[in-house]
Scaffold this motif. Sequence first.
Motif, PDB file in Angstrom:
ATOM      1  N   PRO A   1       0.830  -1.209   0.000  1.00 14.62           N
ATOM      2  CA  PRO A   1       0.000   0.000   0.000  1.00 14.62           C
ATOM      3  C   PRO A   1       0.864   1.259   0.000  1.00 14.62           C
ATOM      4  O   PRO A   1       1.946   1.295   0.604  1.00 14.62           O
ATOM      5  CB  PRO A   1      -0.798  -0.129   1.302  1.00 14.62           C
ATOM      6  N   ARG A   2       0.379   2.295  -0.666  1.00 13.58           N
ATOM      7  CA  ARG A   2       1.195   3.497  -0.868  1.00 13.58           C
ATOM      8  C   ARG A   2       1.574   4.190   0.428  1.00 13.58           C
ATOM      9  O   ARG A   2       2.612   4.844   0.517  1.00 13.58           O
ATOM     10  CB  ARG A   2       0.454   4.453  -1.810  1.00 13.58           C
ATOM     11  N   TRP A   3       0.736   4.051   1.460  1.00 14.00           N
ATOM     12  CA  TRP A   3       1.061   4.725   2.727  1.00 14.00           C
ATOM     13  C   TRP A   3       2.330   4.155   3.369  1.00 14.00           C
ATOM     14  O   TRP A   3       2.959   4.820   4.204  1.00 14.00           O
ATOM     15  CB  TRP A   3      -0.116   4.636   3.699  1.00 14.00           C
ATOM     16  N   VAL A   4       2.721   2.942   2.971  1.00 14.41           N
ATOM     17  CA  VAL A   4       3.897   2.312   3.579  1.00 14.41           C
ATOM     18  C   VAL A   4       5.166   3.132   3.315  1.00 14.41           C
ATOM     19  O   VAL A   4       6.056   3.198   4.162  1.00 14.41           O
ATOM     20  CB  VAL A   4       4.059   0.870   3.060  1.00 14.41           C
TER      21      VAL A   4
ATOM     22  N   GLU B   1       5.336   6.452   2.641  1.00 20.15           N
ATOM     23  CA  GLU B   1       5.248   7.888   2.920  1.00 20.15           C
ATOM     24  C   GLU B   1       6.448   8.344   3.751  1.00 20.15           C
ATOM     25  O   GLU B   1       6.890   7.650   4.654  1.00 20.15           O
ATOM     26  CB  GLU B   1       3.946   8.200   3.675  1.00 20.15           C
ATOM     27  N   ASP B   2       6.960   9.508   3.396  1.00 20.85           N
ATOM     28  CA  ASP B   2       8.087  10.161   4.088  1.00 20.85           C
ATOM     29  C   ASP B   2       9.418   9.486   3.847  1.00 20.85           C
ATOM     30  O   ASP B   2      10.408   9.805   4.500  1.00 20.85           O
ATOM     31  CB  ASP B   2       7.816  10.276   5.600  1.00 20.85           C
ATOM     32  N   GLY B   3       9.477   8.540   2.893  1.00 18.45           N
ATOM     33  CA  GLY B   3      10.769   8.037   2.458  1.00 18.45           C
ATOM     34  C   GLY B   3      11.126   6.650   2.958  1.00 18.45           C
ATOM     35  O   GLY B   3      10.404   6.025   3.751  1.00 18.45           O
ATOM     36  N   ILE B   4      12.271   6.169   2.490  1.00 13.68           N
ATOM     37  CA  ILE B   4      12.706   4.801   2.770  1.00 13.68           C
ATOM     38  C   ILE B   4      12.986   4.570   4.253  1.00 13.68           C
ATOM     39  O   ILE B   4      12.557   3.559   4.818  1.00 13.68           O
ATOM     40  CB  ILE B   4      13.936   4.433   1.922  1.00 13.68           C
ATOM     41  N   PRO B   5      13.708   5.458   4.958  1.00 10.29           N
ATOM     42  CA  PRO B   5      13.936   5.216   6.397  1.00 10.29           C
ATOM     43  C   PRO B   5      12.629   5.075   7.173  1.00 10.29           C
ATOM     44  O   PRO B   5      12.513   4.199   8.048  1.00 10.29           O
ATOM     45  CB  PRO B   5      14.724   6.448   6.832  1.00 10.29           C
ATOM     46  N   ALA B   6      11.643   5.930   6.861  1.00 10.25           N
ATOM     47  CA  ALA B   6      10.352   5.828   7.551  1.00 10.25           C
ATOM     48  C   ALA B   6       9.672   4.504   7.220  1.00 10.25           C
ATOM     49  O   ALA B   6       9.050   3.873   8.093  1.00 10.25           O
ATOM     50  CB  ALA B   6       9.455   7.005   7.152  1.00 10.25           C
ATOM     51  N   MET B   7       9.771   4.049   5.965  1.00  3.18           N
ATOM     52  CA  MET B   7       9.190   2.766   5.580  1.00  3.18           C
ATOM     53  C   MET B   7       9.824   1.621   6.362  1.00  3.18           C
ATOM     54  O   MET B   7       9.130   0.727   6.872  1.00  3.18           O
ATOM     55  CB  MET B   7       9.384   2.531   4.080  1.00  3.18           C
ATOM     56  N   LEU B   8      11.147   1.626   6.452  1.00  2.13           N
ATOM     57  CA  LEU B   8      11.840   0.542   7.141  1.00  2.13           C
ATOM     58  C   LEU B   8      11.450   0.493   8.614  1.00  2.13           C
ATOM     59  O   LEU B   8      11.293  -0.596   9.190  1.00  2.13           O
ATOM     60  CB  LEU B   8      13.347   0.711   6.983  1.00  2.13           C
ATOM     61  N   GLU B   9      11.281   1.662   9.219  1.00  4.99           N
ATOM     62  CA  GLU B   9      10.865   1.692  10.624  1.00  4.99           C
ATOM     63  C   GLU B   9       9.462   1.102  10.767  1.00  4.99           C
ATOM     64  O   GLU B   9       9.187   0.327  11.688  1.00  4.99           O
ATOM     65  CB  GLU B   9      10.908   3.140  11.120  1.00  4.99           C
ATOM     66  N   ARG B  10       8.567   1.427   9.840  1.00  4.69           N
ATOM     67  CA  ARG B  10       7.198   0.911   9.906  1.00  4.69           C
ATOM     68  C   ARG B  10       7.165  -0.611   9.750  1.00  4.69           C
ATOM     69  O   ARG B  10       6.411  -1.309  10.426  1.00  4.69           O
ATOM     70  CB  ARG B  10       6.354   1.525   8.777  1.00  4.69           C
ATOM     71  N   LEU B  11       7.958  -1.122   8.793  1.00  5.38           N
ATOM     72  CA  LEU B  11       7.896  -2.547   8.477  1.00  5.38           C
ATOM     73  C   LEU B  11       8.344  -3.435   9.635  1.00  5.38           C
ATOM     74  O   LEU B  11       8.021  -4.625   9.660  1.00  5.38           O
ATOM     75  CB  LEU B  11       8.748  -2.855   7.239  1.00  5.38           C
TER      76      LEU B  11
END
Length: 540
Positions: free
Chosen positions: A293-296, A298-308
Amino acid sequence: MDDLLIRGGHVIDGTGAPGFDADVSIGAGRIVAVERRSARTARRVIDARGLVVTPGLIDIHTHSDFTLPLNPRAESKIRQGVTLEVVGNCGFSLAPALPDRVGMLREYLAASAPSLPFGESSFTDYVRSFPPTSVNVILQVGHNTLRLMTAGMENRPLTSAEQAAMEALLAEALAAGAWGLSSGLFTAPGCYADSAEILALARVLRRHGAAYSSHIRDEADHVSDAVREAIAVAEVTGVHVQIAHLKLSGVDNWGGARRLLGEVAAARARGLAVDCDAYPYDTATNPLRNLLPRWVVEDGIPAMLERLGRAGTRTRIRADIARHGLTNFGRIPSWDVVRVAISPQQPRDAGRTLGEIARRRRVDPLDAVCDFLLADRGATRILITSMSEQDVHEITATPWVTVGSDANALATSGVTSQGKPHPRSYGTHARLLGAFVRVLGLLSLPAAVHKTTGASAAALGLGDRGMLREGSWADVAVFDPARISDLATYDDPHQYAVGVSTVIVNGEVVVDGGDHTGALHGRVLRRPPAPQVVDRRQLL
């Protein structure tokens, strides 16, 4: 005396007309004559008896800007007869790269250009420093790159100042010779743009006589709406629109090719400057993160990795996929149709499906996906079989649909030989001229050649390439119609096509007797500073 004489071949001139036996004379980089039993002399004569002589093939949608600086010989493309590549597609370009955003661009493109060095660059400097290559190149500037330079990965409308900055960067690129703007509205940050933002940029294109190509907002459940959004750009602004790699992804959408083609055909019948391209495969490739999903992101790769790394995030992703399918790809049968192409940190898994990897690790498939992304810091690239073969055949067999590999120029050795990339890098055009003509019978050879020569030249507004006629640039391919074939497979993709014996770029021989000469005679084709008017009816 001419430089070259191609004698005794069966000429298919790129117009779609039936072939005829003729000799082709070349001098000073141009075609000087196409004559039956020519009496002209030349410094070198190429015997083409029993072979087909065509214009050099045009790969109208590629990402070879990520590999040509590393592999300027462009072996996987030119060995198929490709003499021109259009790069900077899907909203991705290597410039402009502003001083405080270079790191962000490097991180953003890591899954697409893992070996390429990045540095600060204006588009003017990028054009000026583009290396000599074996193929001609058309450069585009990417909307996603422009948005990264102005608003980063933030999911919001642009401020008026940011919009003005983006338009200024676009104007600078066009003044430097960029052919036009590409968009990738399927993924962040391009997906954060509304239609008004794209139309504002298209009006800049119109002032410069430039073009727009789009990886549209959705290629699955909302593909018709996305096609209409692209067509509206042509209708509102008058710029030429190229819809990239037309397809129907996701099992819920299979069987809809005729309806989708009808949308584009109706726009063309209304006189709108709209074209589209496709590749002859049922499998696509993308960064793995773009399936989520596109929200994953949001705010870039570092933010994505933290979410995952959070269990709650994975629960939400799983629920979103259950409701809507994969972003841009729709519903798939299972994760067994998604295989790893390139993994910087886990190269041994290249070629394995994510379903297989999940079973080996004894985890849920989505956990395997998230863990894989974390290990690769978001840079995993995958192949996904998301289309039906019937739809691919129907789209590819349509005479006015041009041909774009959506792939990089690679080689069987060196830095670009890594991983298990999509075989279309090595086989798109050979597959069209071989299997789709000779085996499947979906097209006549003149119709197939036209799609990837004259029709592509018309879509680009090129009046002096794409056809074998006096005065045109001497981009020429010579091949055996009974032998031309793609050999690359998903399990063994690094294999050159066969059947092409000679390729000439700007009047110079680059492939000779099936072997690459090492010559780098390609040029960056800069968009003319004034609007170029080409009568498409005359070209076709």
